[in-house]
Design a protein around this motif. Structure first.
Motif, PDB file in Angstrom:
ATOM      1  N   ARG A 125       0.829  -1.215   0.000  1.00  0.00           N
ATOM      2  CA  ARG A 125       0.000   0.000   0.000  1.00  0.00           C
ATOM      3  C   ARG A 125       0.861   1.261   0.000  1.00  0.00           C
ATOM      4  NH1 ARG A 125      -2.879  -2.914   4.137  1.00  0.00           N
ATOM      5  NH2 ARG A 125      -1.945  -1.505   5.668  1.00  0.00           N
ATOM      6  N   LEU A 126       2.084   1.153   0.517  1.00  0.00           N
ATOM      7  CA  LEU A 126       2.974   2.316   0.580  1.00  0.00           C
ATOM      8  C   LEU A 126       3.847   2.471  -0.658  1.00  0.00           C
ATOM      9  CD1 LEU A 126       4.085   2.121   4.298  1.00  0.00           C
ATOM     10  CD2 LEU A 126       2.577   3.810   3.259  1.00  0.00           C
ATOM     11  N   ALA A 127       3.769   1.539  -1.587  1.00  0.00           N
ATOM     12  CA  ALA A 127       4.631   1.583  -2.770  1.00  0.00           C
ATOM     13  C   ALA A 127       4.380   2.824  -3.621  1.00  0.00           C
ATOM     14  CB  ALA A 127       4.445   0.314  -3.598  1.00  0.00           C
ATOM     15  N   VAL A 128       3.133   3.147  -3.886  1.00  0.00           N
ATOM     16  CA  VAL A 128       2.841   4.295  -4.752  1.00  0.00           C
ATOM     17  C   VAL A 128       3.191   5.615  -4.058  1.00  0.00           C
ATOM     18  CG1 VAL A 128       1.038   5.519  -6.023  1.00  0.00           C
ATOM     19  CG2 VAL A 128       1.131   3.032  -6.097  1.00  0.00           C
ATOM     20  N   PRO A 129       2.773   5.841  -2.797  1.00  0.00           N
ATOM     21  CA  PRO A 129       3.223   7.087  -2.159  1.00  0.00           C
ATOM     22  C   PRO A 129       4.743   7.200  -2.082  1.00  0.00           C
ATOM     23  CG  PRO A 129       1.465   6.085  -0.864  1.00  0.00           C
ATOM     24  CD  PRO A 129       1.827   5.108  -1.941  1.00  0.00           C
ATOM     25  N   ALA A 130       5.439   6.090  -1.851  1.00  0.00           N
ATOM     26  CA  ALA A 130       6.905   6.119  -1.809  1.00  0.00           C
ATOM     27  C   ALA A 130       7.470   6.465  -3.178  1.00  0.00           C
ATOM     28  CB  ALA A 130       7.449   4.780  -1.330  1.00  0.00           C
TER      29      ALA A 130
ATOM     30  N   VAL B  38       1.643  18.190   3.104  1.00  0.00           N
ATOM     31  CA  VAL B  38       0.496  17.836   3.947  1.00  0.00           C
ATOM     32  C   VAL B  38      -0.328  16.742   3.285  1.00  0.00           C
ATOM     33  CG1 VAL B  38      -1.695  18.708   4.867  1.00  0.00           C
ATOM     34  CG2 VAL B  38       0.399  20.049   5.149  1.00  0.00           C
ATOM     35  N   LEU B  39      -0.653  16.911   1.999  1.00  0.00           N
ATOM     36  CA  LEU B  39      -1.462  15.897   1.301  1.00  0.00           C
ATOM     37  C   LEU B  39      -0.740  14.558   1.221  1.00  0.00           C
ATOM     38  CD1 LEU B  39      -3.102  17.952  -1.571  1.00  0.00           C
ATOM     39  CD2 LEU B  39      -4.246  16.846   0.342  1.00  0.00           C
ATOM     40  N   TRP B  40       0.565  14.578   0.998  1.00  0.00           N
ATOM     41  CA  TRP B  40       1.319  13.329   0.934  1.00  0.00           C
ATOM     42  C   TRP B  40       1.300  12.628   2.286  1.00  0.00           C
ATOM     43  CZ3 TRP B  40       5.547  11.089   3.216  1.00  0.00           C
ATOM     44  CH2 TRP B  40       6.025   9.934   2.594  1.00  0.00           C
ATOM     45  N   THR B  41       1.444  13.382   3.365  1.00  0.00           N
ATOM     46  CA  THR B  41       1.414  12.798   4.707  1.00  0.00           C
ATOM     47  C   THR B  41       0.060  12.171   4.999  1.00  0.00           C
ATOM     48  OG1 THR B  41       3.040  14.422   5.451  1.00  0.00           O
ATOM     49  CG2 THR B  41       1.775  13.285   7.164  1.00  0.00           C
ATOM     50  N   VAL B  42      -1.007  12.860   4.645  1.00  0.00           N
ATOM     51  CA  VAL B  42      -2.358  12.306   4.835  1.00  0.00           C
ATOM     52  C   VAL B  42      -2.515  11.038   4.002  1.00  0.00           C
ATOM     53  CG1 VAL B  42      -4.822  12.753   4.418  1.00  0.00           C
ATOM     54  CG2 VAL B  42      -3.384  14.511   5.464  1.00  0.00           C
ATOM     55  N   TRP B  43      -1.983  11.048   2.789  1.00  0.00           N
ATOM     56  CA  TRP B  43      -2.039   9.876   1.910  1.00  0.00           C
ATOM     57  C   TRP B  43      -1.347   8.676   2.552  1.00  0.00           C
ATOM     58  CZ3 TRP B  43       0.815   9.807  -3.453  1.00  0.00           C
ATOM     59  CH2 TRP B  43       0.428   8.677  -4.177  1.00  0.00           C
ATOM     60  N   VAL B  44      -0.166   8.905   3.119  1.00  0.00           N
ATOM     61  CA  VAL B  44       0.589   7.827   3.759  1.00  0.00           C
ATOM     62  C   VAL B  44      -0.166   7.283   4.972  1.00  0.00           C
ATOM     63  CG1 VAL B  44       2.686   7.318   5.077  1.00  0.00           C
ATOM     64  CG2 VAL B  44       2.839   8.524   2.902  1.00  0.00           C
TER      65      VAL B  44
ATOM     66  N   VAL C 262       5.987   8.264  -5.528  1.00  0.00           N
ATOM     67  CA  VAL C 262       5.715   9.686  -5.766  1.00  0.00           C
ATOM     68  C   VAL C 262       6.712  10.543  -4.999  1.00  0.00           C
ATOM     69  CG1 VAL C 262       4.031  11.538  -5.379  1.00  0.00           C
ATOM     70  CG2 VAL C 262       3.285   9.363  -6.354  1.00  0.00           C
ATOM     71  N   LEU C 263       6.969  10.189  -3.733  1.00  0.00           N
ATOM     72  CA  LEU C 263       7.940  10.934  -2.949  1.00  0.00           C
ATOM     73  C   LEU C 263       9.332  10.854  -3.568  1.00  0.00           C
ATOM     74  CD1 LEU C 263       8.561  12.635  -0.448  1.00  0.00           C
ATOM     75  CD2 LEU C 263       9.018  10.495   0.769  1.00  0.00           C
ATOM     76  N   ALA C 264       9.717   9.689  -4.066  1.00  0.00           N
ATOM     77  CA  ALA C 264      11.023   9.534  -4.698  1.00  0.00           C
ATOM     78  C   ALA C 264      11.140  10.418  -5.944  1.00  0.00           C
ATOM     79  CB  ALA C 264      11.270   8.079  -5.062  1.00  0.00           C
ATOM     80  N   ALA C 265      10.079  10.472  -6.739  1.00  0.00           N
ATOM     81  CA  ALA C 265      10.096  11.308  -7.943  1.00  0.00           C
ATOM     82  C   ALA C 265      10.198  12.790  -7.590  1.00  0.00           C
ATOM     83  CB  ALA C 265       8.852  11.051  -8.788  1.00  0.00           C
ATOM     84  N   VAL C 266       9.426  13.228  -6.600  1.00  0.00           N
ATOM     85  CA  VAL C 266       9.467  14.636  -6.190  1.00  0.00           C
ATOM     86  C   VAL C 266      10.827  14.970  -5.574  1.00  0.00           C
ATOM     87  CG1 VAL C 266       8.464  16.319  -4.588  1.00  0.00           C
ATOM     88  CG2 VAL C 266       6.976  14.844  -5.947  1.00  0.00           C
TER      89      VAL C 266
END
Length: 144
Positions: free
Chosen positions: A18-23, A96-102, A25-29
């Motif tokens: 479940r954390l693969a996609v947020p991770a 903030v949105l990324w943290t809520v997503w995680v 996105v964070l890596a790309a940013v």
């Protein structure tokens, strides 16, 4: 390991899955910010010029965004705000949105972003006012 939810008979992915996609996105940013932090946009020839600024002399809402990101990466927050204050707000909103997503992903809840029309119109109005004010004589403090 995935688990099967007995009530709905669907497979619930494991927390790492479940954390693969947020991770990702964070890596790309983070990679984009690292590049902009390493390659100074204040030196000519590294990035293309804004076509609106080049052909009309008007600052678009994104003008100064790369300089803002560069200053932000280097911890120079006053310079980041001066280059593009709206971009800095965008960086913080993303965080903030990324943290809520995680948090949602860890708890196994889907993340749904369903902004009300009033919010969308308000953000559009903010973008328009920012663009107009930074191009007026008294808005010089918003120039990158």
């Amino acid at each position: 390991m995935p688990t099967v939810n007995a009530d709905s008979r669907r497979v619930t992915p494991s927390a790492p899955a479940r954390l693969a996609v947020p991770a990702g996105v964070l890596a790309a940013v983070a990679a984009a910010f690292a590049y902009v932090g390493a390659v100074d946009p204040n030196e000519s020839g590294h990035y293309p010029a804004c076509p609106l600024l080049r052909y009309t002399g008007l600052y678009c809402p994104g003008c100064g965004g790369l300089r803002s990101a560069h200053a932000f990466v280097h911890g120079d927050f006053p310079a980041a705000l001066h280059a593009n204050a709206l971009a800095v707000l965008g960086y913080l909103a993303f965080a903030v949105l990324w943290t809520v997503w995680v948090v949602h992903a860890v708890r196994g809840r889907p993340m749904r972003i369903d902004p009300r029309p009033g919010l969308v119109w308000s953000l559009g109005a903010l973008l328009l006012v920012f663009t107009v004010v930074r191009n007026l004589p008294f808005g010089g403090w918003l120039h990158p």
